[in-house]
Motif scaffolding. Structure first.
Motif, PDB file in Angstrom:
ATOM      1  N   VAL A 301      -5.318  14.825 -11.423  1.00  0.00           N
ATOM      2  CA  VAL A 301      -5.569  14.592 -12.469  1.00  0.00           C
ATOM      3  C   VAL A 301      -7.152  14.652 -13.344  1.00  0.00           C
ATOM      4  N   VAL A 308      -8.960   8.699 -15.803  1.00  0.00           N
ATOM      5  CA  VAL A 308      -9.184   9.005 -14.186  1.00  0.00           C
ATOM      6  C   VAL A 308      -9.213   8.007 -13.292  1.00  0.00           C
ATOM      7  N   THR A 311      -5.698   6.139 -13.487  1.00  0.00           N
ATOM      8  CA  THR A 311      -4.521   7.131 -12.966  1.00  0.00           C
ATOM      9  C   THR A 311      -4.598   6.607 -11.072  1.00  0.00           C
ATOM     10  N   LEU A 312      -6.431   6.949 -10.677  1.00  0.00           N
ATOM     11  CA  LEU A 312      -6.398   7.002  -9.896  1.00  0.00           C
ATOM     12  C   LEU A 312      -5.879   5.685  -8.573  1.00  0.00           C
ATOM     13  N   LYS A 313      -5.898   4.311  -9.183  1.00  0.00           N
ATOM     14  CA  LYS A 313      -5.491   3.269  -8.923  1.00  0.00           C
ATOM     15  C   LYS A 313      -3.418   3.567  -8.788  1.00  0.00           C
ATOM     16  N   LEU A 315      -2.043   5.644  -8.395  1.00  0.00           N
ATOM     17  CA  LEU A 315      -1.672   6.642  -7.125  1.00  0.00           C
ATOM     18  C   LEU A 315      -1.661   6.228  -5.940  1.00  0.00           C
ATOM     19  N   MET A 316      -2.523   5.270  -5.551  1.00  0.00           N
ATOM     20  CA  MET A 316      -2.970   4.689  -4.310  1.00  0.00           C
ATOM     21  C   MET A 316      -2.097   3.371  -4.609  1.00  0.00           C
ATOM     22  N   PRO A 322      -5.382   9.867  -0.915  1.00  0.00           N
ATOM     23  CA  PRO A 322      -6.951   9.986  -1.375  1.00  0.00           C
ATOM     24  C   PRO A 322      -6.876  11.376  -0.699  1.00  0.00           C
ATOM     25  N   ILE A 325      -5.272  13.503  -3.486  1.00  0.00           N
ATOM     26  CA  ILE A 325      -5.911  13.665  -4.669  1.00  0.00           C
ATOM     27  C   ILE A 325      -7.072  14.324  -5.161  1.00  0.00           C
ATOM     28  N   ARG A 327      -9.187  15.307  -8.847  1.00  0.00           N
ATOM     29  CA  ARG A 327      -9.643  14.621  -9.874  1.00  0.00           C
ATOM     30  C   ARG A 327     -10.904  15.871 -10.585  1.00  0.00           C
ATOM     31  N   ASP A 329     -13.193  14.190 -14.323  1.00  0.00           N
ATOM     32  CA  ASP A 329     -13.502  13.338 -14.840  1.00  0.00           C
ATOM     33  C   ASP A 329     -14.288  14.499 -16.748  1.00  0.00           C
ATOM     34  N   ILE A 348     -11.646  11.457  -2.097  1.00  0.00           N
ATOM     35  CA  ILE A 348     -10.979  12.095  -3.348  1.00  0.00           C
ATOM     36  C   ILE A 348     -11.093  13.211  -3.815  1.00  0.00           C
TER      37      ILE A 348
END
Length: 350
Positions: A301, A308, A311-313, A315-316, A322, A325, A327, A329, A348
């Protein structure tokens, strides 16, 4: 310039660090890969404990390094400089299958500069000496008369002598409005350093891949895709690229051609503001539609902190662990002023 010895625990490794040099920079140049992300005191990823000695804590965001943490002897190594010999306790990051490339300074010539979307320019730099990096990492570009700025590398590591950057204009920005979108031209000499960042393709992960990009967060994904094509590594890969308007959807023809030529690749562009022939909506929402269950995938991501985080929310919520994933930012001066920061998680990965 005065130098000091910095011992990094639990490794027990000792490095020399100048008083005008950050501890993180000295470590990375020695091939000691400490956790880091933004490299300018905003995200808190490089937070470490100073066990012995004194350091100038530098321009650390008060949101990323709390006053109570300062009092307890914590520092952000990306902005902390030694004022005596130091002993620090950091998380030495070593992951199987991921190459460690020491940070190096490089100079080169701008050979391509072109507009690829409103307020986005492609800048290609031909280096005097190649730079080794992993697909997904970034460089710090030296801005004349100012600080360095981080930009993800879009080119392939197979050609380390050619660095491609996708640079978005920031209104009033010293680097963009004051240089790249004002006076920078082909033939100009520039300098940079790198590679930085732990956000990179994991070659040992054999799961299907989700690449989730917002805006110029596309750049490291391009590097990963070029690497996959050139090395013949085949994974099932789905790329989401979210932008506001169709004019912002750059390099779409290249992705469409890649999709036509390789069964393993799927391209899913999306517009969050305008209507068009394709899909509309933000990447997190479209991801939720397509993957009510994403377990069994590995996700990368990259985009703004808000993109970000959302998108993490997603995905989870779709049951992706985690640990699966990775990431990156994009932080800028506005994020620092607003107090935008990342809550560190050991699960993560950056």
């Amino acid at each position: 310039m005065t130098t000091h010895t910095v011992r990094i625990e639990p490794l027990g490794a000792e490095i020399e660090c100048r008083e005008d040099q950050t501890v993180l920079d000295a470590a990375l140049r020695e091939g000691i890969w400490l956790p880091h992300a933004c490299t300018h005191g905003t995200c808190g990823t490089c937070k470490a404990q100073i066990i012995e000695g004194d350091a100038d804590l530098g321009d650390a965001s008060p949101y990323a390094l709390l006053e109570s943490e300062r009092e307890d002897g914590c520092a952000l190594l990306c902005v902390a400089c030694p004022r005596s010999d130091l002993v620090i306790e950091g998380e030495v990051d070593v992951e199987e299958g991921v190459d460690i490339h020491p940070v190096r300074d490089r100079a080169g010539q701008v050979t391509v500069i072109e507009d690829i979307a409103p307020d986005v320019r492609r800048v290609v730099i031909t280096l005097d000496e190649p730079l080794a990096f992993n697909p997904g990492q970034y460089v710090l570009l030296d801005v004349p008369g100012s600080e360095q700025r981080p930009y993800s590398i879009a080119s392939s590591p197979a050609d380390g002598g050619r660095i491609e950057l996708h640079i978005k204009r920031s209104e009033g920005g010293v680097c963009t409005d004051g240089w790249i979108f004002k006076t920078l031209s082909a033939g100009e000499r520039v300098t940079l350093s790198g590679p930085y960042g732990q956000f990179s393709f994991r070659p040992l992960r054999e799961e299907p891949v989700l690449l989730l990009a917002g805006g110029t967060g596309l750049a490291p994904m391009v590097s990963m895709l070029r690497h996959l094509v050139e090395t013949g590594i085949e994974r099932e890969v789905v790329l989401y690229h979210g932008v506001a308007a169709q004019d912002d959807l750059y390099d779409a023809e290249w992705f469409e051609t890649l999709q036509a030529e390789h069964d393993w690749f799927t391209y899913r562009p999306a517009l969050s503001r305008d209507s068009w022939r394709g899909r509309s909506g933000r990447v997190p929402a479209l991801l939720a539609e397509d993957y009510p269950r994403a377990s069994g995938h590995v996700a990368y991501v990259c985009g703004s902190p808000a993109m970000v985080a959302d998108t993490l929310k997603a995905l989870m919520k779709a049951r992706l662990f985690p640990r699966d994933i990775y990431r990156e930012d994009f932080f800028d001066a506005a994020d620092r002023a607003a107090g935008t920061h990342v809550v560190r998680s050991p699960l993560i990965r950056r």
